[in-house]
Design a protein around this motif. Structure first.
Motif, PDB file in Angstrom:
ATOM      1  N   ALA A 269      -4.225 -37.105  60.422  1.00  0.00           N
ATOM      2  CA  ALA A 269      -4.375 -36.461  61.731  1.00  0.00           C
ATOM      3  C   ALA A 269      -3.919 -35.004  61.685  1.00  0.00           C
ATOM      4  CB  ALA A 269      -3.578 -37.239  62.782  1.00  0.00           C
ATOM      5  N   ALA A 270      -2.829 -34.743  60.962  1.00  0.00           N
ATOM      6  CA  ALA A 270      -2.291 -33.382  60.876  1.00  0.00           C
ATOM      7  C   ALA A 270      -3.244 -32.451  60.120  1.00  0.00           C
ATOM      8  CB  ALA A 270      -0.929 -33.407  60.194  1.00  0.00           C
ATOM      9  N   VAL A 271      -3.812 -32.945  59.025  1.00  0.00           N
ATOM     10  CA  VAL A 271      -4.763 -32.131  58.244  1.00  0.00           C
ATOM     11  C   VAL A 271      -6.006 -31.830  59.089  1.00  0.00           C
ATOM     12  CG1 VAL A 271      -6.303 -32.122  56.240  1.00  0.00           C
ATOM     13  CG2 VAL A 271      -3.936 -32.884  55.988  1.00  0.00           C
ATOM     14  N   ASP A 272      -6.493 -32.833  59.810  1.00  0.00           N
ATOM     15  CA  ASP A 272      -7.659 -32.612  60.676  1.00  0.00           C
ATOM     16  C   ASP A 272      -7.343 -31.615  61.788  1.00  0.00           C
ATOM     17  OD1 ASP A 272      -9.319 -34.190  59.227  1.00  0.00           O
ATOM     18  OD2 ASP A 272      -9.530 -35.782  60.720  1.00  0.00           O
ATOM     19  N   PHE A 273      -6.136 -31.688  62.317  1.00  0.00           N
ATOM     20  CA  PHE A 273      -5.707 -30.760  63.368  1.00  0.00           C
ATOM     21  C   PHE A 273      -5.843 -29.315  62.891  1.00  0.00           C
ATOM     22  CE2 PHE A 273      -2.354 -28.605  65.926  1.00  0.00           C
ATOM     23  CZ  PHE A 273      -2.732 -29.016  67.194  1.00  0.00           C
ATOM     24  N   LEU A 274      -5.551 -29.089  61.607  1.00  0.00           N
ATOM     25  CA  LEU A 274      -5.543 -27.739  61.034  1.00  0.00           C
ATOM     26  C   LEU A 274      -6.892 -27.290  60.475  1.00  0.00           C
ATOM     27  CD1 LEU A 274      -2.132 -27.966  59.127  1.00  0.00           C
ATOM     28  CD2 LEU A 274      -2.574 -26.833  61.323  1.00  0.00           C
TER      29      LEU A 274
ATOM     30  N   PRO B 146      -8.362 -22.017  63.598  1.00  0.00           N
ATOM     31  CA  PRO B 146      -9.100 -20.870  63.045  1.00  0.00           C
ATOM     32  C   PRO B 146      -9.740 -21.201  61.702  1.00  0.00           C
ATOM     33  CG  PRO B 146      -6.728 -20.535  62.847  1.00  0.00           C
ATOM     34  CD  PRO B 146      -6.919 -21.779  63.661  1.00  0.00           C
ATOM     35  N   PHE B 147      -9.418 -22.393  61.149  1.00  0.00           N
ATOM     36  CA  PHE B 147      -9.963 -22.811  59.860  1.00  0.00           C
ATOM     37  C   PHE B 147     -10.797 -24.076  60.023  1.00  0.00           C
ATOM     38  CE2 PHE B 147      -5.896 -20.708  59.067  1.00  0.00           C
ATOM     39  CZ  PHE B 147      -6.309 -19.677  58.228  1.00  0.00           C
ATOM     40  N   SER B 148     -11.920 -24.118  59.323  1.00  0.00           N
ATOM     41  CA  SER B 148     -12.763 -25.307  59.281  1.00  0.00           C
ATOM     42  C   SER B 148     -12.954 -25.694  57.825  1.00  0.00           C
ATOM     43  CB  SER B 148     -14.128 -25.015  59.914  1.00  0.00           C
ATOM     44  OG  SER B 148     -15.045 -26.041  59.593  1.00  0.00           O
ATOM     45  N   TYR B 149     -12.942 -26.999  57.551  1.00  0.00           N
ATOM     46  CA  TYR B 149     -13.118 -27.412  56.153  1.00  0.00           C
ATOM     47  C   TYR B 149     -14.583 -27.358  55.722  1.00  0.00           C
ATOM     48  CZ  TYR B 149     -14.949 -31.967  57.549  1.00  0.00           C
ATOM     49  OH  TYR B 149     -15.733 -32.962  58.063  1.00  0.00           O
ATOM     50  N   TRP B 150     -15.499 -27.106  56.696  1.00  0.00           N
ATOM     51  CA  TRP B 150     -16.922 -27.078  56.334  1.00  0.00           C
ATOM     52  C   TRP B 150     -17.662 -25.845  56.849  1.00  0.00           C
ATOM     53  CZ3 TRP B 150     -20.693 -26.825  60.045  1.00  0.00           C
ATOM     54  CH2 TRP B 150     -20.293 -27.095  61.341  1.00  0.00           C
ATOM     55  N   ASP B 151     -17.233 -25.257  57.954  1.00  0.00           N
ATOM     56  CA  ASP B 151     -18.006 -24.201  58.622  1.00  0.00           C
ATOM     57  C   ASP B 151     -17.660 -22.821  58.044  1.00  0.00           C
ATOM     58  OD1 ASP B 151     -19.300 -22.472  60.323  1.00  0.00           O
ATOM     59  OD2 ASP B 151     -18.668 -23.496  62.159  1.00  0.00           O
ATOM     60  N   PRO B 152     -18.653 -22.161  57.399  1.00  0.00           N
ATOM     61  CA  PRO B 152     -18.393 -20.838  56.810  1.00  0.00           C
ATOM     62  C   PRO B 152     -17.924 -19.799  57.832  1.00  0.00           C
ATOM     63  CG  PRO B 152     -20.517 -21.707  56.084  1.00  0.00           C
ATOM     64  CD  PRO B 152     -20.016 -22.620  57.166  1.00  0.00           C
ATOM     65  N   ALA B 153     -18.277 -20.011  59.106  1.00  0.00           N
ATOM     66  CA  ALA B 153     -17.858 -19.067  60.149  1.00  0.00           C
ATOM     67  C   ALA B 153     -16.336 -19.102  60.350  1.00  0.00           C
ATOM     68  CB  ALA B 153     -18.567 -19.386  61.464  1.00  0.00           C
ATOM     69  N   TYR B 154     -15.703 -20.181  59.904  1.00  0.00           N
ATOM     70  CA  TYR B 154     -14.250 -20.320  60.034  1.00  0.00           C
ATOM     71  C   TYR B 154     -13.628 -20.632  58.670  1.00  0.00           C
ATOM     72  CZ  TYR B 154     -15.584 -20.380  64.885  1.00  0.00           C
ATOM     73  OH  TYR B 154     -16.127 -20.038  66.102  1.00  0.00           O
ATOM     74  N   PHE B 155     -14.001 -19.812  57.693  1.00  0.00           N
ATOM     75  CA  PHE B 155     -13.418 -19.865  56.342  1.00  0.00           C
ATOM     76  C   PHE B 155     -13.745 -21.142  55.574  1.00  0.00           C
ATOM     77  CE2 PHE B 155     -10.641 -17.299  59.103  1.00  0.00           C
ATOM     78  CZ  PHE B 155     -10.723 -16.072  58.459  1.00  0.00           C
ATOM     79  N   GLY B 156     -14.791 -21.862  56.004  1.00  0.00           N
ATOM     80  CA  GLY B 156     -15.166 -23.090  55.300  1.00  0.00           C
ATOM     81  C   GLY B 156     -15.511 -22.867  53.837  1.00  0.00           C
ATOM     82  N   SER B 157     -16.072 -21.693  53.530  1.00  0.00           N
ATOM     83  CA  SER B 157     -16.444 -21.413  52.137  1.00  0.00           C
ATOM     84  C   SER B 157     -15.212 -21.168  51.262  1.00  0.00           C
ATOM     85  CB  SER B 157     -17.382 -20.205  52.069  1.00  0.00           C
ATOM     86  OG  SER B 157     -16.829 -19.100  52.757  1.00  0.00           O
ATOM     87  N   ILE B 158     -14.067 -20.944  51.892  1.00  0.00           N
ATOM     88  CA  ILE B 158     -12.805 -20.811  51.151  1.00  0.00           C
ATOM     89  C   ILE B 158     -12.054 -22.146  51.156  1.00  0.00           C
ATOM     90  CG2 ILE B 158     -10.535 -19.672  51.112  1.00  0.00           C
ATOM     91  CD1 ILE B 158     -11.945 -17.250  52.477  1.00  0.00           C
ATOM     92  N   VAL B 159     -12.044 -22.810  52.324  1.00  0.00           N
ATOM     93  CA  VAL B 159     -11.302 -24.064  52.460  1.00  0.00           C
ATOM     94  C   VAL B 159     -11.904 -25.155  51.566  1.00  0.00           C
ATOM     95  CG1 VAL B 159     -10.597 -25.909  54.043  1.00  0.00           C
ATOM     96  CG2 VAL B 159     -10.522 -23.521  54.798  1.00  0.00           C
ATOM     97  N   ALA B 160     -13.228 -25.232  51.487  1.00  0.00           N
ATOM     98  CA  ALA B 160     -13.882 -26.305  50.715  1.00  0.00           C
ATOM     99  C   ALA B 160     -13.479 -26.308  49.238  1.00  0.00           C
ATOM    100  CB  ALA B 160     -15.396 -26.228  50.880  1.00  0.00           C
ATOM    101  N   PRO B 161     -13.555 -25.153  48.529  1.00  0.00           N
ATOM    102  CA  PRO B 161     -13.094 -25.181  47.135  1.00  0.00           C
ATOM    103  C   PRO B 161     -11.594 -25.443  46.993  1.00  0.00           C
ATOM    104  CG  PRO B 161     -13.956 -22.987  47.707  1.00  0.00           C
ATOM    105  CD  PRO B 161     -14.222 -23.894  48.860  1.00  0.00           C
ATOM    106  N   LEU B 162     -10.793 -24.976  47.966  1.00  0.00           N
ATOM    107  CA  LEU B 162      -9.356 -25.264  47.933  1.00  0.00           C
ATOM    108  C   LEU B 162      -9.110 -26.761  48.095  1.00  0.00           C
ATOM    109  CD1 LEU B 162      -7.821 -22.320  50.025  1.00  0.00           C
ATOM    110  CD2 LEU B 162      -7.666 -22.686  47.548  1.00  0.00           C
ATOM    111  N   GLU B 163      -9.913 -27.406  48.952  1.00  0.00           N
ATOM    112  CA  GLU B 163      -9.804 -28.851  49.138  1.00  0.00           C
ATOM    113  C   GLU B 163     -10.112 -29.573  47.831  1.00  0.00           C
ATOM    114  OE1 GLU B 163     -11.894 -32.499  51.676  1.00  0.00           O
ATOM    115  OE2 GLU B 163     -12.659 -30.456  51.882  1.00  0.00           O
ATOM    116  N   ALA B 164     -11.181 -29.150  47.155  1.00  0.00           N
ATOM    117  CA  ALA B 164     -11.558 -29.776  45.886  1.00  0.00           C
ATOM    118  C   ALA B 164     -10.445 -29.604  44.850  1.00  0.00           C
ATOM    119  CB  ALA B 164     -12.866 -29.178  45.372  1.00  0.00           C
ATOM    120  N   LEU B 165      -9.858 -28.425  44.797  1.00  0.00           N
ATOM    121  CA  LEU B 165      -8.758 -28.161  43.866  1.00  0.00           C
ATOM    122  C   LEU B 165      -7.555 -29.045  44.189  1.00  0.00           C
ATOM    123  CD1 LEU B 165      -7.591 -26.441  41.537  1.00  0.00           C
ATOM    124  CD2 LEU B 165      -6.824 -24.794  43.267  1.00  0.00           C
TER     125      LEU B 165
END
Length: 197
Positions: free
Chosen positions: A107-112, A133-152
């Protein structure tokens, strides 16, 4: 596309709560990481496979409907998971604590990491949603940065778990859950291979 990476939550939960000397703790932690998304997985499968709703309508319309949002408010509620965690501590049942702790971490990770698809995670006190301000999928909210960080993160935590856990089945289960997330990335060369379950 807006979807979910449930295996990430399971691996995070395992990394936080699985203990070498408590064989049930890994299963409990993985179950807790999975649990908040189970209702959605069931609803998506029912809508797409049984009633034949197109996937884009599921994620574009049904996801935001009052009925679906009510379910997400409960299964991602900090209060609900906090109460279960407190029960685990009070009853001194570590598997319940690991399950609830992992669900609360989910729940906390989803909140962020949810912006326009945020949930009402302070249910039942308020319907307010935190548009991160961050989305794990939406490039408009840093998704293109969050997604590779998630994979790492998944990769690193998987290695940690495999070295920490003693039993072969625990290592195998950890690798299998991790592979559900990581293999599509390797195969497709993109970070949205799993999105959409």
């Amino acid at each position: 596309s807006r979807k979910m990476n449930t295996p990430t939550h399971m691996i995070i939960g395992g990394a936080l709560w699985a203990k070498q000397d408590r064989p049930g703790s890994l299963i409990a932690a993985f179950a807790g990481g999975l649990a908040p998304d189970l209702p959605m997985i069931a609803m998506v499968l029912f809508a797409t496979k049984v009633t034949g709703v197109p996937a884009q309508d599921v994620y574009g319309i049904l996801y935001f409907s009052d009925g679906w949002q009510r379910v997400f408010a409960i299964d991602h509620s900090f209060l609900v998971w906090g109460l279960v965690l407190a029960a685990g501590y009070l009853l001194r049942v570590f598997t319940l604590t690991a399950f609830a702790g992992s669900g609360l971490a989910h729940a906390a990770v989803d909140f962020l990491t949810h912006h326009d698809d945020a949930r009402q995670q302070l249910w039942p006190f308020t319907d307010w949603k935190f548009a991160s301000p961050f989305s794990y999928w939406d490039p408009a909210y840093f998704g293109s940065i969050v997604a590779p960080l998630e994979a790492l993160l998944v990769f690193v935590l998987t290695i940690m778990l495999v070295f920490r856990l003693r039993r072969l089945w625990e290592k195998a289960l950890t690798l299998a859950i991790s592979a559900i997330f990581l293999v599509p990335i390797v195969v497709t060369g993109g970070f949205h291979g799993l999105h959409g379950m």
